[in-house]
Scaffold this active site. Structure first.
Site, PDB file in Angstrom:
ATOM      1  N   LYS A  88      -3.387   9.412  -9.422  1.00  0.00           N
ATOM      2  CA  LYS A  88      -1.920   9.339  -9.352  1.00  0.00           C
ATOM      3  C   LYS A  88      -1.393   9.349 -10.850  1.00  0.00           C
ATOM      4  CE  LYS A  88       1.422   5.783  -7.219  1.00  0.00           C
ATOM      5  NZ  LYS A  88       1.310   4.330  -6.481  1.00  0.00           N
TER       6      LYS A  88
HETATM    7  O1  G3P Z   1       3.295   1.983  -5.529  1.00  0.00           O
HETATM    8  C1  G3P Z   1       4.577   2.183  -5.817  1.00  0.00           C
HETATM    9  C2  G3P Z   1       5.651   1.454  -5.161  1.00  0.00           C
HETATM   10  O2  G3P Z   1       5.066   1.609  -3.773  1.00  0.00           O
HETATM   11  C3  G3P Z   1       5.996   0.374  -5.609  1.00  0.00           C
HETATM   12  O3  G3P Z   1       6.867  -0.470  -4.831  1.00  0.00           O
HETATM   13  O4  G3P Z   1       7.882  -2.558  -4.256  1.00  0.00           O
HETATM   14  O5  G3P Z   1       6.950  -2.227  -6.450  1.00  0.00           O
HETATM   15  O6  G3P Z   1       8.928  -1.349  -5.752  1.00  0.00           O
HETATM   16  P1  G3P Z   1       7.520  -1.752  -5.325  1.00  0.00           P
END
Ligand code: G3P
Length: 220
Positions: A88
């Protein structure tokens, strides 16, 4: 549509994997830190443990470096951990260059922190296996995150890119429903959101009645 779980918590991964509906895992530095994992050996062992749980699934492991040389060094080491690892990489100039490098080495990549369709197009041109548009974080700033999924989907269909849309930052079942309708290839969501997909009050009411009536059948 493939389901990835967005967590580094082994119990949550096992819980959803045991349902037979899990295709992979996405992690990020924040999720790894939440589990209290520190040090290269422990981090690598944790990724290996995740890969072993989702046997055959794809597991996104994020580079911590922000410079090209560091991303290459880290990404090559991460890819060695397990065949399921997807490196990633953040959506930056160095990140795009690194994705191009990894593509030529047949190392799969997930371009993260994508907030515009143009970023997604550039990542696809560099050969990213996945792009991760962050739906919820756009919603958080009063911008419809699902519009971004639609726009990227339209562009990718126009040009037949191999890059898959991995809808990230998913916060609730409606996000998954809309992503499925648009045609996102993958969604990644926390365990709770997947468990919420199972629920409907009429299911609960119906089951209660069936259980009550089932007792009248005196099976035991
Ligand atoms: O892994 C990246 C993403 O899914 C993060 O989600 O909830 O932290 O905006 P969030």
């Amino acid at each position: 549509m493939r389901f990835f779980i967005d967590t580094a918590n082994l119990n949550e991964i096992r819980e959803i994997n045991n349902l037979g509906i899990l295709d992979g895992v996405t992690t990020n530095p924040s999720l790894m830190a939440k589990e209290g994992i520190t040090g290269k050996n422990n981090i690598f062992a944790h990724y290996k443990a995740i890969c072993d749980i989702v046997d055959g699934g794809e597991v996104s492991a994020e580079v911590l470096s922000t410079d090209y040389a560091g991303m290459i060094r880290e990404g090559e080491e991460l890819a060695e951990i397990h065949e399921g690892i997807v490196v990633k990489v953040p959506m930056t100039k160095d990140g795009i260059r690194a994705i191009h490098y990894f593509t030529n080495k047949d190392i799969r990549t997930n371009c993260t922190l994508v907030f515009s369709a143009m970023q997604a197009l550039v990542a696809a041109k560099a050969g990213a296996s996945f792009v991760s548009p962050f739906v919820g974080r756009l919603d958080d700033i009063s911008t419809d995150g699902l519009d971004l999924i639609e726009s990227i989907n339209e562009i990718f269909l126009n040009y037949d890119y191999d890059t898959e849309i991995l809808a990230a930052s998913i916060r609730h079942p409606m996000h998954i429903l809309k992503c499925a309708e648009i045609g996102a290839h993958v969604v990644t969501a926390p365990a709770k959101v997947f468990l919420d997909l199972l629920n409907h009050p009429l299911t609960d009411i119906g089951l209660k009645k069936f259980v009550e009536d089932g007792q009248k059948l005196k099976l035991h």
